[in-house]
Each structure stands twice: as C-alpha cells, then as structure tokens.
Design an enzyme around this catalytic site. Structure first.
Site, PDB file in Angstrom:
ATOM      1  N   SER A  79       3.985  -2.738  10.176  1.00 36.06           N
ATOM      2  CA  SER A  79       5.450  -2.815  10.231  1.00 36.06           C
ATOM      3  C   SER A  79       6.001  -4.170   9.796  1.00 36.06           C
ATOM      4  CB  SER A  79       5.947  -2.432  11.624  1.00 36.06           C
ATOM      5  OG  SER A  79       5.541  -1.114  11.939  1.00 36.06           O
TER       6      SER A  79
ATOM      7  N   ASN B 158       0.873  -1.183   0.000  1.00 36.21           N
ATOM      8  CA  ASN B 158       0.000   0.000   0.000  1.00 36.21           C
ATOM      9  C   ASN B 158       0.904   1.225   0.000  1.00 36.21           C
ATOM     10  OD1 ASN B 158      -1.797   2.051   0.537  1.00 36.21           O
ATOM     11  ND2 ASN B 158      -2.241   1.412   2.641  1.00 36.21           N
TER      12      ASN B 158
ATOM     13  N   GLU C 122      -4.913  -5.352  10.851  1.00 30.86           N
ATOM     14  CA  GLU C 122      -3.866  -4.356  11.035  1.00 30.86           C
ATOM     15  C   GLU C 122      -4.054  -3.628  12.367  1.00 30.86           C
ATOM     16  OE1 GLU C 122      -2.036  -3.087   7.076  1.00 30.86           O
ATOM     17  OE2 GLU C 122      -3.758  -1.813   7.418  1.00 30.86           O
TER      18      GLU C 122
ATOM     19  N   LYS D 137       0.071   4.297  -0.242  1.00 34.80           N
ATOM     20  CA  LYS D 137      -0.537   5.504   0.362  1.00 34.80           C
ATOM     21  C   LYS D 137      -0.309   6.714  -0.553  1.00 34.80           C
ATOM     22  CE  LYS D 137       0.198   3.284   4.743  1.00 34.80           C
ATOM     23  NZ  LYS D 137       0.351   3.402   6.184  1.00 34.80           N
TER      24      LYS D 137
ATOM     25  N   GLU E 120      -6.337   4.446   8.421  1.00 33.97           N
ATOM     26  CA  GLU E 120      -6.155   5.874   8.156  1.00 33.97           C
ATOM     27  C   GLU E 120      -7.446   6.484   7.612  1.00 33.97           C
ATOM     28  OE1 GLU E 120      -2.600   5.498   5.805  1.00 33.97           O
ATOM     29  OE2 GLU E 120      -1.516   4.905   7.611  1.00 33.97           O
TER      30      GLU E 120
ATOM     31  N   GLY F 267       3.157   1.746  10.685  1.00 34.59           N
ATOM     32  CA  GLY F 267       4.132   2.811  10.479  1.00 34.59           C
ATOM     33  C   GLY F 267       4.889   3.187  11.739  1.00 34.59           C
TER      34      GLY F 267
ATOM     35  N   HIS G 297      -9.240   0.956   5.598  1.00 35.53           N
ATOM     36  CA  HIS G 297      -7.905   1.131   6.181  1.00 35.53           C
ATOM     37  C   HIS G 297      -8.026   2.062   7.394  1.00 35.53           C
ATOM     38  CE1 HIS G 297      -3.737   2.334   6.719  1.00 35.53           C
ATOM     39  NE2 HIS G 297      -3.422   1.228   6.075  1.00 35.53           N
TER      40      HIS G 297
HETATM   41  C1  PEP Z   1      -0.410  -0.068   6.303  1.00 33.66           C
HETATM   42  O1  PEP Z   1      -0.544   1.131   6.296  1.00 33.66           O
HETATM   43  O2  PEP Z   1      -1.298  -0.800   5.817  1.00 33.66           O
HETATM   44  C2  PEP Z   1       0.796  -0.626   6.911  1.00 33.66           C
HETATM   45  C3  PEP Z   1       0.757  -1.856   7.324  1.00 33.66           C
HETATM   46  O3  PEP Z   1       1.883   0.211   7.037  1.00 33.66           O
HETATM   47  P1  PEP Z   1       3.356  -0.190   7.595  1.00 33.66           P
HETATM   48  O4  PEP Z   1       3.750  -1.483   6.927  1.00 33.66           O
HETATM   49  O5  PEP Z   1       4.235   0.960   7.197  1.00 33.66           O
HETATM   50  O6  PEP Z   1       3.210  -0.360   9.066  1.00 33.66           O
END
Ligand code: PEP
Length: 242
Positions: free
Chosen positions: A206, A10, A160, A12, A93, A166, A91
């Site tokens: 992450s 992703n 998630e 973003k 966000e 992040g 998601h």
């Molecule tokens: C995400 O935003 O879906 C995500 C998992 O980000 P990151 O891998 O940077 O934690």
C-alpha cells in the site's frame, strides 16, 4: 554507502497490451534520478521493451527449471532473450496461490543471476505471523533460505508484509525501517557487512504518493515495490518524484 533508489510498479494481471504501451511509452520519455521499473503481464514484455526509454521492464515470475516439460511456464532463458531487465521472485501471491517455496525462490534467483537479470526477491510475514510477533523469525527464515549462496549485491530484496498488500494498510514507517534494517543485518551475517551494505531493500505494501516520502527517508529503505498505485500514470509519476 550510496545505493541508487529503485521503485518498481508490479502490474500483476492488469492492463491490455494497448494500455501497457501507452503508459510505458509516456513514462519512458521522462528522465529519473532513481531507477524506475515496471513489471507488466509477461506477454506484453517484448512489446513494451520497444518503447521503454528510461524505464526498466521486467517479469513478475519465471520458472525455476532451465527448460523442459513444464506446461504453461516461461523460462529464464526466454526472459534473457527478450532483454528483461529484472524479474520479481517469491511475491507473496505466488507463495500463497502457486506454492512457491524458499527453495524455488533460491533456484530462480541463481538462474536469474546467471542470466544477468536482476532478481527482485520478495519476503514478508502474514497477518497471523505479524500478530503473533513472529515477523523477524519468519523474515530470517525466508532470507536465509531464499538468498543462500547468491551474488547478493546484484539482488534487490523487497520487504512486503502480506497484510499490507492491496489492503490500504501500510506498516508504520518505523516498522518498515526496523524490518528492512533487520534484513540487512541478516544479510551481513550470511555474507559480510560490506556486501549487505550494497543491497537495495524495497518496502512494499500500500505504498502511495502520500507515504512514499517518509518511507524513502529511512536509512535502510532504498525503494518501493508498488501494486495499486502503479496502475495510474499520474499517481505513479507523483510517487517516483517523491
Ligand atoms: C504488491 O503486490 O507488491 C504490492 C505492494 O501491492 P499494493 O501496493 O497494491 O499493496
């Protein structure tokens, strides 16, 4: 039950059109034993589609209405027209910054399935909820409401934990497996064990080349949704070749 693993990057709100083309063109020339996808910025989708090769290319969001007066939004019909392979919905966000609700996630999921676009439905608890021991309660509510009355085997679910996105903090492999197992158990209650066993469940938060191997070895983890580590081709390639 053999479920084909699926790892999706992703991106973003990152990468220029030029850099997106270079990356996807290079990646798409490889062949994979798993499914590999990239969700670039919306405007680049029809462009990178031309060079995607073996990579699935999908959107990070779409609107929950078929069409109409929703300034700035993109319809699922348009995603279908440009052959988007999948679309991420819910998601954290989007839930956090754009007030996405379980109801809108459910509406989008249904419209995507009608359009034959694979929904990648995200669920996850906040740090506060995690620390209060409410993970299962929150996940149960999100699963029950975001994934009600859908053709569940055609969906991908991404667990998630918001506190791991992040931040560099990954849920322990054991926690990730336990929650993904819990998700499958909930889906079995809503549908049937047979249907739940067909659903691919990703872990996201992450994920890096150094931890993907042990995550993918878990019985209920069938893939990963990757943010940061999908932006560099070397780390993403290392990751998908776990
Ligand atoms: C995400 O935003 O879906 C995500 C998992 O980000 P990151 O891998 O940077 O934690």
């Amino acid at each position: 039950m053999m479920r084909k693993p699926i790892i999706i990057g992703n991106w973003k709100m990152n990468k220029s059109i030029h850099d997106s083309i270079i990356f996807i063109d290079e990646l798409g020339k490889d062949s994979f034993e798993i499914e590999v996808g990239i969700a670039p910025q919306m405007i680049t989708l029809p462009i990178v589609n031309e060079v995607k090769g073996n990579v699935l290319v999908g959107a990070q969001n779409a609107n929950d209405h078929l069409e109409g007066a929703y300034t700035g939004e993109v319809s699922i019909a348009l995603l279908q027209e440009i052959n988007s392979d999948f679309c991420i919905v819910g998601h954290s966000e989007r839930r956090q910054y754009y007030n996405e609700t379980n109801k809108s996630v459910n509406d989008k999921t249904k419209l995507l399935l009608d359009a034959k676009i694979m929904p990648v439905v995200c669920v996850g608890e906040s740090l506060e909820e995690y620390e209060a021991g409410k993970t299962n309660e929150v996940i149960k509510e999100q699963i029950n409401n975001s994934l009600a009355d859908v053709s569940i085997a055609d969906c991908v679910v991404a667990y998630e934990p918001v506190w791991a996105i992040g931040t560099g903090k990954t849920a322990t492999t054991q926690t990730a497996q336990e929650v993904c197992k819990f998700i499958r158990e909930e889906l079995a209650k809503m549908y049937s064990q047979e249907e739940a066993d067909k659903v691919r469940i990703q872990y996201g938060g992450s994920v890096k080349p150094s931890n993907i191997g042990e995550l993918m070895a878990c019985p209920d983890i069938d893939g990963a949704l990757v943010g940061g580590a999908s932006l560099e081709i070397a780390s993403f390639k290392e990751l998908i070749n776990y």
